[in-house]
Design a protein around this motif. Structure first.
Motif, PDB file in Angstrom:
ATOM      1  N   ASP A 132      38.535  47.077  43.384  1.00  0.00           N
ATOM      2  CA  ASP A 132      38.206  47.678  42.089  1.00  0.00           C
ATOM      3  C   ASP A 132      39.020  48.948  41.844  1.00  0.00           C
ATOM      4  O   ASP A 132      39.561  49.163  40.758  1.00  0.00           O
ATOM      5  CB  ASP A 132      36.707  48.005  42.022  1.00  0.00           C
TER       6      ASP A 132
ATOM      7  N   ALA B 220      38.198  39.298  45.485  1.00  0.00           N
ATOM      8  CA  ALA B 220      37.418  40.254  46.274  1.00  0.00           C
ATOM      9  C   ALA B 220      35.929  40.085  46.029  1.00  0.00           C
ATOM     10  O   ALA B 220      35.115  40.167  46.948  1.00  0.00           O
ATOM     11  CB  ALA B 220      37.859  41.680  45.944  1.00  0.00           C
ATOM     12  N   TYR B 221      35.546  39.844  44.776  1.00  0.00           N
ATOM     13  CA  TYR B 221      34.131  39.657  44.448  1.00  0.00           C
ATOM     14  C   TYR B 221      33.598  38.361  45.060  1.00  0.00           C
ATOM     15  O   TYR B 221      32.404  38.257  45.371  1.00  0.00           O
ATOM     16  CB  TYR B 221      33.946  39.650  42.943  1.00  0.00           C
TER      17      TYR B 221
ATOM     18  N   GLY C  31      35.055  39.023  49.504  1.00  0.00           N
ATOM     19  CA  GLY C  31      35.308  40.295  50.173  1.00  0.00           C
ATOM     20  C   GLY C  31      34.064  40.974  50.707  1.00  0.00           C
ATOM     21  O   GLY C  31      32.938  40.712  50.276  1.00  0.00           O
TER      22      GLY C  31
ATOM     23  N   ARG D 109      40.613  41.086  41.710  1.00  0.00           N
ATOM     24  CA  ARG D 109      39.199  41.467  41.672  1.00  0.00           C
ATOM     25  C   ARG D 109      38.293  40.248  41.840  1.00  0.00           C
ATOM     26  O   ARG D 109      37.278  40.309  42.562  1.00  0.00           O
ATOM     27  CB  ARG D 109      38.880  42.165  40.351  1.00  0.00           C
TER      28      ARG D 109
ATOM     29  N   LEU E 254      35.674  45.025  48.303  1.00  0.00           N
ATOM     30  CA  LEU E 254      35.366  44.965  46.873  1.00  0.00           C
ATOM     31  C   LEU E 254      35.636  46.330  46.229  1.00  0.00           C
ATOM     32  O   LEU E 254      36.230  46.422  45.150  1.00  0.00           O
ATOM     33  CB  LEU E 254      33.909  44.562  46.700  1.00  0.00           C
TER      34      LEU E 254
END
Length: 806
Positions: A183, A170-171, A174, A167, A179
């Motif tokens: 999640d 990705a944050y 991404g 996560r 994202l």
């Protein structure tokens, strides 16, 4: 529209683009997933968000069915499947995930879409290795650790650490879609861990993981718990707590029963489990399920059948754990031969437990429960399972005592269900879909789906024949079944056996006259249909309507259907080999058939209106979890909906009452109804039941109806009306007498006043009765016992009756 094959030119025009809701529905999914992944989880807030997410699940599914943007299907299937899973609807989640196919298309998520697809399909026999891209290491490690976890229960904390790092990545780098997928992937991993039996069962049962290990590693054992099973665990049922359990059909009752049994065996609370079910078909199904579950384990599963081959003494003395599946009548028989057996029972499960108020058969059930209360050790765990019991607390207090646990899972419906009514005010009929909770609120309609077809005439016939007629709700039900069977299994519910036979006859006649529908046999397994037809021919003859109907792929299922044929039809429907069944309430009696459409022709069972609780047991068969994302209940009589605001409003009100589970009738006692007063024809005058008790005591019942009719003629009583009520009371007393006879022994000890009085006091009737009725119940039991003793001493026939009674 597509589901009901409405031509595209007649589709209802959409004034606004539904795609405008994507921002909202995807946002709800993202918010819920992010909240699950947060370190500080507020359960109340999470539950609130889950209610909103349910809107997203319905939207994604409906958009897919609309076929508006088929290029979006893989994306929406993933989102819909994920939403269903996070809404605790794992069966529906699996249905959408399987529709994607073997491989997930590229959705520009650098492999996260493939990870999500893998997580939703839950095939732990494979994992990712050497995945490319910035997320590749996380995808590989998460999949490998998750597979290891479901194999050995290891890597729990390590898994959560990797999801957190995924996560964060990705944050940081991404795209919005990446994202979202990161999640959702991490939220599903967390939920799968929490739902896993590795995590849940040791906590719920109080048994360490090592004790569960052989079971958890068994390929056929359930990998994750469903919401209803979690509820049982949280309320202590897996720790040995006695309970009355209300669980909707298809909510996972079969696996829940298995876990309850395994928990009892592992804890050493018992080596003998008895499962009592009121119908032979249900016993057969339960036994088959348990045999599969305990295969290759040192557990013996027995079913008492009509031909008794069980050695009761060997059951009592067996060293290995045993499970007995039995009807109430057969358990009475077994305990009469080996009363010591009761002392060895450590777990007693009553399936479809509400049936003890089901006519004279229910009396045997009630008296059996009363006897077992006295015979089974107090420390034994007692479980009563039913779909709906309005007075569960009363039933629990009577059967178990003040420390009973009431487990209410009636709202844990495993699939969504829609409710529709046939409406036919114009040339073409349509379906009106309504809010299941508030049927007065119309949700939408499907137009132009019922159209009359002209049938061929025979011989000298001149009057045109059409199918279906507007006034024939039964023929409309058949029409709708033929129209929808292409999309899934269909069951047409009839209130009477004669109606089921009549519908089969209508189907045969219509096809013989050139009905243009595709026959259901074309959607069925041809080899299985041939076998079923052969079975029908051998048992019923080639000219039988049931046989001719079977050749069309339409099968009947009711109490007059030979038992072997019923089992064969149930098997074929359960396996999806047959698709169309016309049935009575036998469908509600525990037989788990995977149907998508339940078409209701009548709200009556025989002459009586179907009970609310039986109706909800019935509609629970529609929309089998894991096969469909939705089940449909369709009322086929247009009079119900089209006259809902006119003189036929009573029909509409009756259906609304049926749809509301809060209107479920309390479990009563058939035995107690023997003390109900006699009613006149207008049901506004009554005669005390003591008249019957006194006449029965004096052996002068035969002329009672005539005497009372003459005495109370001015109050509107008739001999015919009284005779029916007297026959009902005689059936009740005969059932009690038969049960007492079954417990007679040569010494007569079982029918001594103290024993008979105690049995009377243990009945549910006594629990519900007022002081006067309690006295009458005891007096009746004593009177019946005295009659049995007198008959035995006078003519010696009791021994013969006792040996043949079962």
């Amino acid at each position: 529209m597509h589901e009901y094959q409405v031509p595209e030119e007649y589709h209802i025009r959409i004034t606004q683009d539904p795609a405008r809701l994507f921002t909202l529905t995807i946002g709800l999914l993202g918010d819920f997933a992010a909240r699950i992944n947060s370190e500080d989880v507020d359960e109340n807030h999470l539950n609130e968000l889950q209610k909103y997410l349910q809107f997203s699940t319905r939207f994604f599914d409906a958009y897919l069915e609309s076929q508006l943007r088929q290029d979006l299907d893989p994306y929406l299937l993933l989102l819909g499947s994920a939403s269903y899973y996070l809404c605790d609807l794992p069966g529906s989640s699996r249905v959408l995930a399987n529709r994607i196919g073997e491989h997930c298309p590229n959705l520009d998520c650098l492999g996260l879409e493939e990870l999500l697809f893998w997580l939703l399909q839950a095939d732990w026999s494979k994992y990712f290795d050497a995945s490319p891209g910035v997320y590749g290491e996380y995808i590989d490690t998460i999949s490998q650790r998750l597979v290891q976890y479901f194999e050995s229960g290891e890597c729990y904390d390590n898994l959560l650490e990797y999801t957190t790092n995924l996560r964060k990545t990705a944050y940081d780098i991404g795209t919005p879609r990446q994202l979202l997928f990161a999640d959702v992937c991490c939220a599903i991993v967390k939920r799968r861990l929490e739902n896993s039996t590795w995590y849940s069962l040791p906590r719920y049962s109080g048994r360490v993981t090592n004790q569960w290990l052989p079971v958890l590693q068994k390929e056929t054992f359930v990998r994750e718990l469903w919401p209803a099973q979690h509820l049982l665990g949280k309320q202590g049922v897996f720790r040995g707590k006695s309970a009355v359990i209300q669980m909707p059909t298809s909510a996972g009752k079969t696996k829940a029963t298995e876990i309850i049994i395994r928990s009892a065996f592992l804890a050493g609370r018992t080596s003998l489990v008895v499962v009592v079910a009121p119908f032979r078909s249900l016993c057969h199904e339960i036994r088959n399920d348990l045999v599969k579950s305990f295969r290759d384990e040192p557990v013996k599963v027995e079913e008492f059948t009509d031909v008794f081959q069980v050695d009761f003494e060997s059951v009592e003395q067996a060293e290995q754990p045993q499970i007995l599946v039995v009807t109430p009548e057969k358990l009475v028989y077994a305990l009469r031969h080996t009363p010591e057996l009761a002392a060895h029972i450590g777990l007693l499960i009553y399936d479809e437990g509400h049936q003890f108020d089901n006519g004279t058969r229910g009396i045997i059930y009630e008296l059996l429960l009363a006897s077992l209360k006295m015979m089974v050790p107090r420390e034994a765990q007692t479980i009563l399972i039913s779909a709906v019991i309005e007075n569960a607390a009363d039933v629990g207090e009577w059967l178990i005592g003040d420390d009973v646990e009431i487990v209410s899972g009636t709202d844990l419906i495993p699939t969504y269900r829609s409710v529709a009514f046939a409406s036919w005010l114009d040339r073409l009929g349509r379906l009106e879909f309504v809010d299941r909770v508030n049927p007065d609120n119309q949700e939408f309609f499907v137009p132009r789906i019922i159209e009359q077809q002209e049938l061929q005439l025979r011989g000298r016939e001149r009057r045109p024949r059409v199918f279906p007629k507007k006034t024939d709700g039964q023929a409309i039900a058949l029409y709708l079944g033929l129209k929808t069977v292409v999309k899934g299994g269909v069951a047409v519910f009839c209130g009477k056996k004669s109606t089921a036979s009549s519908l089969c006859n209508k189907a045969v006649d219509a096809f013989d006259r050139g009905l243009s529908f595709t026959k259901p046999v074309e959607y069925s397994d041809q080899n299985e249909i041939r076998r079923l037809c052969f079975l029908h021919e051998r048992n019923l003859g080639t000219e039988s309507i049931a046989t001719q109907s079977a050749k069309l792929g339409i099968f009947s299922h009711h109490n007059n259907t030979p038992r072997g044929i019923r089992f064969a039809v149930e098997y074929a429907m359960k396996k999806g080999l047959a698709k169309f069944v016309i049935c009575t309430s036998t469908l509600a009696q525990g037989v788990n058939l995977p149907i998508r459409y339940l078409i209701v022709t009548s709200t009556y069972q025989g002459r009586d209106q179907i009970k609310v609780r039986d109706f909800h047991n019935l509609i629970g068969r529609a929309g089998r979890s894991g096969m469909y994302t939705e089940g449909s209940i369709i009322f086929s009589d247009p009079m119900v909906y089209d006259k809902r605001r006119r003189r036929g409003q009573w029909r509409w009100n009756r259906v609304k009452d049926l749809l509301n589970p809060d209107n479920s009738e309390p479990c009563a006692s058939t035995l107690l109804s023997v003390f109900d007063p006699f009613l006149n024809e207008d049901r506004n005058r009554n005669i005390p039941a003591e008249m019957f008790i006194q006449a029965y005591s004096d052996e002068d019942v035969e002329g009672l109806a005539v005497r009372l009719a003459l005495q109370y003629a001015d109050d509107g009583f008739t001999a015919a009306g009284l005779k029916k009520q007297i026959e009902w009371k005689m059936n009740i007393t005969s059932a009690v007498e038969s049960y007492l006879m079954s417990h007679w022994d040569d010494s007569g000890n079982e029918l001594q006043d103290d024993n008979v009085t105690e049995l009377a006091r243990q009945t549910f009737a006594y629990f519900l009765a007022d002081d006067n009725q309690q006295r009458q119940i005891i007096e009746l039991f004593r009177l019946l016992a005295q009659n049995i003793c007198s008959a035995s001493s006078e003519n010696g026939i009791l021994g013969i009756k006792n040996k043949t009674l079962s």
